[in-house]
Motif scaffolding. Sequence first.
Motif, PDB file in Angstrom:
ATOM      1  N   LEU A 145       0.813  -1.211   0.000  1.00  0.00           N
ATOM      2  CA  LEU A 145       0.000   0.000   0.000  1.00  0.00           C
ATOM      3  C   LEU A 145       0.847   1.262   0.000  1.00  0.00           C
ATOM      4  O   LEU A 145       0.487   2.260  -0.616  1.00  0.00           O
ATOM      5  N   SER A 146       1.980   1.229   0.679  1.00  0.00           N
ATOM      6  CA  SER A 146       2.823   2.422   0.730  1.00  0.00           C
ATOM      7  C   SER A 146       3.596   2.641  -0.566  1.00  0.00           C
ATOM      8  O   SER A 146       3.961   3.766  -0.884  1.00  0.00           O
ATOM      9  N   ARG A 147       3.804   1.583  -1.326  1.00  0.00           N
ATOM     10  CA  ARG A 147       4.562   1.686  -2.583  1.00  0.00           C
ATOM     11  C   ARG A 147       3.775   2.362  -3.685  1.00  0.00           C
ATOM     12  O   ARG A 147       4.229   3.317  -4.296  1.00  0.00           O
ATOM     13  N   ASN A 148       2.632   1.812  -4.001  1.00  0.00           N
ATOM     14  CA  ASN A 148       1.938   2.313  -5.189  1.00  0.00           C
ATOM     15  C   ASN A 148       0.428   2.374  -5.043  1.00  0.00           C
ATOM     16  O   ASN A 148      -0.264   2.571  -6.019  1.00  0.00           O
ATOM     17  N   GLY A 149      -0.073   2.159  -3.862  1.00  0.00           N
ATOM     18  CA  GLY A 149      -1.503   2.263  -3.665  1.00  0.00           C
ATOM     19  C   GLY A 149      -2.291   1.001  -3.924  1.00  0.00           C
ATOM     20  O   GLY A 149      -3.465   0.944  -3.620  1.00  0.00           O
ATOM     21  N   CYS A 150      -1.681  -0.001  -4.526  1.00  0.00           N
ATOM     22  CA  CYS A 150      -2.365  -1.277  -4.700  1.00  0.00           C
ATOM     23  C   CYS A 150      -1.320  -2.382  -4.805  1.00  0.00           C
ATOM     24  O   CYS A 150      -0.150  -2.128  -5.035  1.00  0.00           O
ATOM     25  N   SER A 151      -1.767  -3.596  -4.643  1.00  0.00           N
ATOM     26  CA  SER A 151      -0.844  -4.729  -4.696  1.00  0.00           C
ATOM     27  C   SER A 151      -0.362  -4.968  -6.124  1.00  0.00           C
ATOM     28  O   SER A 151      -0.994  -4.558  -7.095  1.00  0.00           O
ATOM     29  N   ASP A 152       0.768  -5.639  -6.254  1.00  0.00           N
ATOM     30  CA  ASP A 152       1.335  -5.936  -7.572  1.00  0.00           C
ATOM     31  C   ASP A 152       0.372  -6.737  -8.440  1.00  0.00           C
ATOM     32  O   ASP A 152       0.327  -6.572  -9.649  1.00  0.00           O
ATOM     33  N   ASN A 153      -0.389  -7.607  -7.823  1.00  0.00           N
ATOM     34  CA  ASN A 153      -1.278  -8.495  -8.571  1.00  0.00           C
ATOM     35  C   ASN A 153      -2.666  -7.917  -8.820  1.00  0.00           C
ATOM     36  O   ASN A 153      -3.484  -8.552  -9.477  1.00  0.00           O
ATOM     37  N   PHE A 154      -2.937  -6.722  -8.327  1.00  0.00           N
ATOM     38  CA  PHE A 154      -4.277  -6.151  -8.425  1.00  0.00           C
ATOM     39  C   PHE A 154      -4.753  -6.063  -9.873  1.00  0.00           C
ATOM     40  O   PHE A 154      -5.887  -6.455 -10.182  1.00  0.00           O
ATOM     41  N   GLU A 155      -3.932  -5.527 -10.750  1.00  0.00           N
ATOM     42  CA  GLU A 155      -4.338  -5.353 -12.157  1.00  0.00           C
ATOM     43  C   GLU A 155      -4.632  -6.691 -12.819  1.00  0.00           C
ATOM     44  O   GLU A 155      -5.553  -6.784 -13.639  1.00  0.00           O
ATOM     45  N   ILE A 156      -3.871  -7.711 -12.473  1.00  0.00           N
ATOM     46  CA  ILE A 156      -4.111  -9.048 -13.028  1.00  0.00           C
ATOM     47  C   ILE A 156      -5.467  -9.560 -12.565  1.00  0.00           C
ATOM     48  O   ILE A 156      -6.252 -10.091 -13.359  1.00  0.00           O
ATOM     49  N   LEU A 157      -5.753  -9.405 -11.281  1.00  0.00           N
ATOM     50  CA  LEU A 157      -7.027  -9.853 -10.738  1.00  0.00           C
ATOM     51  C   LEU A 157      -8.192  -9.030 -11.304  1.00  0.00           C
ATOM     52  O   LEU A 157      -9.256  -9.561 -11.594  1.00  0.00           O
ATOM     53  N   LYS A 158      -7.964  -7.745 -11.481  1.00  0.00           N
ATOM     54  CA  LYS A 158      -8.988  -6.866 -12.056  1.00  0.00           C
ATOM     55  C   LYS A 158      -9.319  -7.303 -13.477  1.00  0.00           C
ATOM     56  O   LYS A 158     -10.489  -7.467 -13.830  1.00  0.00           O
ATOM     57  N   SER A 169      -9.241  -3.881  12.283  1.00  0.00           N
ATOM     58  CA  SER A 169      -8.375  -3.478  13.396  1.00  0.00           C
ATOM     59  C   SER A 169      -6.890  -3.637  13.083  1.00  0.00           C
ATOM     60  O   SER A 169      -6.047  -3.095  13.794  1.00  0.00           O
ATOM     61  N   LEU A 170      -6.575  -4.343  12.012  1.00  0.00           N
ATOM     62  CA  LEU A 170      -5.168  -4.582  11.659  1.00  0.00           C
ATOM     63  C   LEU A 170      -4.547  -3.423  10.876  1.00  0.00           C
ATOM     64  O   LEU A 170      -3.331  -3.337  10.756  1.00  0.00           O
ATOM     65  N   PHE A 171      -5.392  -2.557  10.331  1.00  0.00           N
ATOM     66  CA  PHE A 171      -4.916  -1.501   9.443  1.00  0.00           C
ATOM     67  C   PHE A 171      -5.435  -0.144   9.885  1.00  0.00           C
ATOM     68  O   PHE A 171      -6.453  -0.031  10.558  1.00  0.00           O
ATOM     69  N   GLU A 172      -4.718   0.884   9.492  1.00  0.00           N
ATOM     70  CA  GLU A 172      -5.136   2.259   9.754  1.00  0.00           C
ATOM     71  C   GLU A 172      -6.358   2.572   8.886  1.00  0.00           C
ATOM     72  O   GLU A 172      -6.535   1.986   7.812  1.00  0.00           O
ATOM     73  N   ASP A 173      -7.173   3.509   9.340  1.00  0.00           N
ATOM     74  CA  ASP A 173      -8.363   3.887   8.579  1.00  0.00           C
ATOM     75  C   ASP A 173      -8.021   4.317   7.158  1.00  0.00           C
ATOM     76  O   ASP A 173      -8.734   3.969   6.213  1.00  0.00           O
ATOM     77  N   ASP A 174      -6.937   5.075   6.999  1.00  0.00           N
ATOM     78  CA  ASP A 174      -6.585   5.537   5.655  1.00  0.00           C
ATOM     79  C   ASP A 174      -6.177   4.380   4.748  1.00  0.00           C
ATOM     80  O   ASP A 174      -6.412   4.428   3.537  1.00  0.00           O
ATOM     81  N   GLU A 175      -5.602   3.322   5.298  1.00  0.00           N
ATOM     82  CA  GLU A 175      -5.243   2.143   4.495  1.00  0.00           C
ATOM     83  C   GLU A 175      -6.502   1.414   4.034  1.00  0.00           C
ATOM     84  O   GLU A 175      -6.614   1.024   2.863  1.00  0.00           O
ATOM     85  N   VAL A 176      -7.452   1.240   4.947  1.00  0.00           N
ATOM     86  CA  VAL A 176      -8.720   0.588   4.599  1.00  0.00           C
ATOM     87  C   VAL A 176      -9.468   1.434   3.577  1.00  0.00           C
ATOM     88  O   VAL A 176      -9.972   0.911   2.567  1.00  0.00           O
ATOM     89  N   ASN A 177      -9.516   2.738   3.798  1.00  0.00           N
ATOM     90  CA  ASN A 177     -10.205   3.641   2.872  1.00  0.00           C
ATOM     91  C   ASN A 177      -9.555   3.637   1.492  1.00  0.00           C
ATOM     92  O   ASN A 177     -10.246   3.711   0.473  1.00  0.00           O
ATOM     93  N   GLN A 178      -8.240   3.561   1.453  1.00  0.00           N
ATOM     94  CA  GLN A 178      -7.509   3.501   0.193  1.00  0.00           C
ATOM     95  C   GLN A 178      -7.929   2.256  -0.594  1.00  0.00           C
ATOM     96  O   GLN A 178      -8.200   2.334  -1.797  1.00  0.00           O
TER      97      GLN A 178
END
Length: 101
Positions: A47-60, A80-89
């Motif tokens: 999430l901190s690198r580029n806003g989505c996982s490397d495999n996201f586009e493949i899955l999309k 509870s494992l992630f910050e609100d901004d991470e979940v919102n992202q």
Amino acid sequence: MTDIEKIFSEEWMKKAEQAKGLEGYNSAKLIKEIQQYGGVSVARRALSRNGCSDNFEILKKSKWLDLSMEALIVKGEYGSLFEDDEVNQCFALLCECDYFG
């Protein structure tokens, strides 16, 4: 690692295994990283690198966003494992792709 972190990691590895046959999806590398560092740590780095996982586009592209890290993060039990901004992202990214779980 807490119990909920272990459950998150295990569920993500199962999803990665399900996506194994998709062209370009590197499930072996992802599973190894999750085993080595834990799913929460791997997710936060992605999430901190580029806003989505490397495999996201493949899955999309394959219409399998339910197998994505982002879909897993927005599940209520892992909030509870992630910050609100991470979940919102993750939620915003999934909504942009018309994925609503």
